[in-house]
Scaffold this motif. Structure first.
Motif, PDB file in Angstrom:
ATOM      1  N   LEU A   8      12.971   7.167  10.722  1.00 15.50           N
ATOM      2  CA  LEU A   8      12.349   7.383   9.418  1.00 15.50           C
ATOM      3  C   LEU A   8      11.056   6.586   9.278  1.00 15.50           C
ATOM      4  CD1 LEU A   8      15.568   7.108   7.202  1.00 15.50           C
ATOM      5  CD2 LEU A   8      14.389   9.201   7.913  1.00 15.50           C
ATOM      6  N   TYR A   9      10.755   5.764  10.265  1.00 15.81           N
ATOM      7  CA  TYR A   9       9.595   4.881  10.199  1.00 15.81           C
ATOM      8  C   TYR A   9       8.296   5.689  10.113  1.00 15.81           C
ATOM      9  CZ  TYR A   9       6.142   1.355  11.218  1.00 15.81           C
ATOM     10  OH  TYR A   9       5.048   0.535  11.137  1.00 15.81           O
ATOM     11  N   GLN A  10       7.411   5.229   9.235  1.00 13.83           N
ATOM     12  CA  GLN A  10       6.072   5.806   9.083  1.00 13.83           C
ATOM     13  C   GLN A  10       5.061   4.681   9.292  1.00 13.83           C
ATOM     14  OE1 GLN A  10       5.536   9.152   8.212  1.00 13.83           O
ATOM     15  NE2 GLN A  10       7.756   9.364   8.441  1.00 13.83           N
ATOM     16  N   PRO A  11       3.932   4.940   9.953  1.00 15.68           N
ATOM     17  CA  PRO A  11       2.946   3.879  10.202  1.00 15.68           C
ATOM     18  C   PRO A  11       2.459   3.173   8.935  1.00 15.68           C
ATOM     19  CG  PRO A  11       2.445   5.806  11.518  1.00 15.68           C
ATOM     20  CD  PRO A  11       3.572   6.195  10.602  1.00 15.68           C
ATOM     21  N   GLU A  12       2.410   3.875   7.811  1.00 12.81           N
ATOM     22  CA  GLU A  12       1.932   3.245   6.566  1.00 12.81           C
ATOM     23  C   GLU A  12       2.919   2.205   6.025  1.00 12.81           C
ATOM     24  OE1 GLU A  12       3.544   7.388   5.501  1.00 12.81           O
ATOM     25  OE2 GLU A  12       2.187   6.588   6.998  1.00 12.81           O
ATOM     26  N   TYR A  13       4.130   2.176   6.572  1.00 12.34           N
ATOM     27  CA  TYR A  13       5.108   1.188   6.137  1.00 12.34           C
ATOM     28  C   TYR A  13       4.670  -0.237   6.477  1.00 12.34           C
ATOM     29  CZ  TYR A  13       8.517   4.943   5.264  1.00 12.34           C
ATOM     30  OH  TYR A  13       9.175   6.046   4.800  1.00 12.34           O
ATOM     31  N   ALA A  14       3.857  -0.390   7.498  1.00  9.51           N
ATOM     32  CA  ALA A  14       3.411  -1.735   7.882  1.00  9.51           C
ATOM     33  C   ALA A  14       2.660  -2.393   6.735  1.00  9.51           C
ATOM     34  CB  ALA A  14       2.553  -1.677   9.143  1.00  9.51           C
ATOM     35  N   GLU A  15       1.717  -1.671   6.139  1.00  9.47           N
ATOM     36  CA  GLU A  15       0.945  -2.254   5.029  1.00  9.47           C
ATOM     37  C   GLU A  15       1.833  -2.488   3.803  1.00  9.47           C
ATOM     38  OE1 GLU A  15      -1.990  -4.150   3.118  1.00  9.47           O
ATOM     39  OE2 GLU A  15      -1.914  -3.616   5.241  1.00  9.47           O
ATOM     40  N   GLN A  16       2.757  -1.584   3.552  1.00  9.38           N
ATOM     41  CA  GLN A  16       3.682  -1.784   2.430  1.00  9.38           C
ATOM     42  C   GLN A  16       4.531  -3.034   2.671  1.00  9.38           C
ATOM     43  OE1 GLN A  16       5.641   2.043   2.534  1.00  9.38           O
ATOM     44  NE2 GLN A  16       4.348   2.835   0.883  1.00  9.38           N
ATOM     45  N   ALA A  17       4.977  -3.216   3.898  1.00 11.05           N
ATOM     46  CA  ALA A  17       5.780  -4.397   4.231  1.00 11.05           C
ATOM     47  C   ALA A  17       4.974  -5.669   4.039  1.00 11.05           C
ATOM     48  CB  ALA A  17       6.278  -4.296   5.678  1.00 11.05           C
ATOM     49  N   ARG A  18       3.710  -5.672   4.470  1.00 11.55           N
ATOM     50  CA  ARG A  18       2.845  -6.841   4.304  1.00 11.55           C
ATOM     51  C   ARG A  18       2.757  -7.214   2.821  1.00 11.55           C
ATOM     52  NH1 ARG A  18      -0.908  -5.207   7.020  1.00 11.55           N
ATOM     53  NH2 ARG A  18      -1.029  -6.569   8.776  1.00 11.55           N
ATOM     54  N   LYS A  19       2.506  -6.223   1.986  1.00  8.91           N
ATOM     55  CA  LYS A  19       2.361  -6.473   0.544  1.00  8.91           C
ATOM     56  C   LYS A  19       3.663  -6.961  -0.075  1.00  8.91           C
ATOM     57  CE  LYS A  19      -1.417  -3.199  -0.094  1.00  8.91           C
ATOM     58  NZ  LYS A  19      -1.820  -1.901  -0.655  1.00  8.91           N
ATOM     59  N   LEU A  20       4.777  -6.351   0.329  1.00 13.44           N
ATOM     60  CA  LEU A  20       6.067  -6.776  -0.211  1.00 13.44           C
ATOM     61  C   LEU A  20       6.386  -8.219   0.180  1.00 13.44           C
ATOM     62  CD1 LEU A  20       8.109  -3.530   0.453  1.00 13.44           C
ATOM     63  CD2 LEU A  20       7.652  -4.543  -1.789  1.00 13.44           C
ATOM     64  N   CYS A  21       6.117  -8.565   1.425  1.00 12.67           N
ATOM     65  CA  CYS A  21       6.381  -9.934   1.877  1.00 12.67           C
ATOM     66  C   CYS A  21       5.493 -10.935   1.157  1.00 12.67           C
ATOM     67  CB  CYS A  21       6.204 -10.036   3.386  1.00 12.67           C
ATOM     68  SG  CYS A  21       7.542  -9.244   4.295  1.00 12.67           S
ATOM     69  N   ARG A  22       4.256 -10.566   0.880  1.00 12.86           N
ATOM     70  CA  ARG A  22       3.368 -11.459   0.131  1.00 12.86           C
ATOM     71  C   ARG A  22       3.890 -11.727  -1.269  1.00 12.86           C
ATOM     72  NH1 ARG A  22      -2.785  -9.512   1.657  1.00 12.86           N
ATOM     73  NH2 ARG A  22      -2.790 -10.482   3.712  1.00 12.86           N
ATOM     74  N   LEU A  23       4.692 -10.788  -1.784  1.00 12.58           N
ATOM     75  CA  LEU A  23       5.288 -10.946  -3.113  1.00 12.58           C
ATOM     76  C   LEU A  23       6.633 -11.674  -3.056  1.00 12.58           C
ATOM     77  CD1 LEU A  23       4.465  -7.419  -4.560  1.00 12.58           C
ATOM     78  CD2 LEU A  23       3.374  -9.594  -5.152  1.00 12.58           C
ATOM     79  N   GLY A  24       7.055 -12.038  -1.840  1.00 11.13           N
ATOM     80  CA  GLY A  24       8.283 -12.810  -1.701  1.00 11.13           C
ATOM     81  C   GLY A  24       9.508 -11.999  -1.333  1.00 11.13           C
ATOM     82  N   ALA A  25       9.347 -10.758  -0.904  1.00  6.67           N
ATOM     83  CA  ALA A  25      10.491  -9.933  -0.536  1.00  6.67           C
ATOM     84  C   ALA A  25      11.215 -10.512   0.675  1.00  6.67           C
ATOM     85  CB  ALA A  25      10.036  -8.505  -0.232  1.00  6.67           C
ATOM     86  N   THR A  26      12.527 -10.460   0.645  1.00 12.00           N
ATOM     87  CA  THR A  26      13.349 -10.888   1.771  1.00 12.00           C
ATOM     88  C   THR A  26      13.573  -9.698   2.704  1.00 12.00           C
ATOM     89  OG1 THR A  26      15.413 -10.311   0.669  1.00 12.00           O
ATOM     90  CG2 THR A  26      14.552 -12.556   0.293  1.00 12.00           C
ATOM     91  N   ASP A  27      14.176  -9.955   3.850  1.00 13.48           N
ATOM     92  CA  ASP A  27      14.482  -8.860   4.774  1.00 13.48           C
ATOM     93  C   ASP A  27      15.398  -7.835   4.109  1.00 13.48           C
ATOM     94  OD1 ASP A  27      12.929 -10.101   6.685  1.00 13.48           O
ATOM     95  OD2 ASP A  27      14.622 -10.934   7.791  1.00 13.48           O
ATOM     96  N   SER A  28      16.361  -8.314   3.364  1.00 11.29           N
ATOM     97  CA  SER A  28      17.283  -7.421   2.658  1.00 11.29           C
ATOM     98  C   SER A  28      16.535  -6.592   1.603  1.00 11.29           C
ATOM     99  CB  SER A  28      18.391  -8.243   1.999  1.00 11.29           C
ATOM    100  OG  SER A  28      19.268  -7.414   1.288  1.00 11.29           O
ATOM    101  N   ASP A  29      15.610  -7.236   0.879  1.00  8.41           N
ATOM    102  CA  ASP A  29      14.790  -6.512  -0.102  1.00  8.41           C
ATOM    103  C   ASP A  29      13.993  -5.412   0.579  1.00  8.41           C
ATOM    104  OD1 ASP A  29      15.592  -8.284  -2.137  1.00  8.41           O
ATOM    105  OD2 ASP A  29      13.839  -9.584  -1.830  1.00  8.41           O
ATOM    106  N   MET A  30      13.456  -5.730   1.747  1.00 13.37           N
ATOM    107  CA  MET A  30      12.637  -4.757   2.478  1.00 13.37           C
ATOM    108  C   MET A  30      13.474  -3.550   2.885  1.00 13.37           C
ATOM    109  SD  MET A  30       9.564  -6.185   2.957  1.00 13.37           S
ATOM    110  CE  MET A  30       8.963  -5.762   4.544  1.00 13.37           C
TER     111      MET A  30
END
Length: 157
Positions: A8-30
């Motif tokens: 299900l992986y899409q290349p645009e997920y990388a940027e979404q993941a970067r932004k989520l992690c900058r907001l403090g998302a955990t691995d489980s949140d991701m």
């Protein structure tokens, strides 16, 4: 990649993941955000270097912010606050700026030092002489008594 259902992986997920992690998302949140299980999330990190790098970079940014906030809390800081007054009979509010001093937080300082200088500040210090805590305290007391006796202060307490 293993045989079976397509990823299900899409290349645009990388940027979404970067932004989520900058907001403090955990691995489980991701994993929740992407609608996948944590096992799949970790597989994505392993199989997609761009995704892994984005997660790492995002978490580093967030961790640095927390580190800076902890340091400020540990050493204390000052900021400018504003109080709004509405004097009787006045048409406009009066804004008064004033400094607020936040004193150093001992707990934050101890936490910082335990991780930054564990040899000097950890709660569990290694005892290379093989002595237990009671023996170490007894030796320290004996040194204090001997020092006082040597300097003519045997009764000082």
């Amino acid at each position: 990649m293993t045989a079976g259902r397509p990823s299900l992986y899409q290349p645009e997920y990388a940027e979404q993941a970067r932004k989520l992690c900058r907001l403090g998302a955990t691995d489980s949140d991701m994993a929740d955000f992407f609608g996948i299980g944590t096992t799949t999330y970790y597989r994505w990190r392993k199989e997609h270097p761009d995704f892994a790098a984005a997660v790492t970079e995002g978490k580093d940014v967030c961790d640095k912010q927390v580190e800076q906030a902890l340091h400020r809390r540990a050493v204390g800081f000052e900021y400018e606050a504003v109080r709004v007054f509405m004097p009787a009979g006045a048409k406009d509010a009066v804004l008064v700026r004033y400094p607020v001093q936040v004193l150093p937080d001992v707990g934050a300082a101890q936490h910082w030092l335990r991780f930054r200088r564990p040899k000097e500040w950890s709660e569990r210090r290694e005892n290379t002489d093989g002595l237990d805590l009671a023996e170490m305290l007894a030796q320290a007391r004996a040194r204090v008594v001997a020092d006082r006796a040597a300097h003519g202060r045997a009764g000082d307490d």
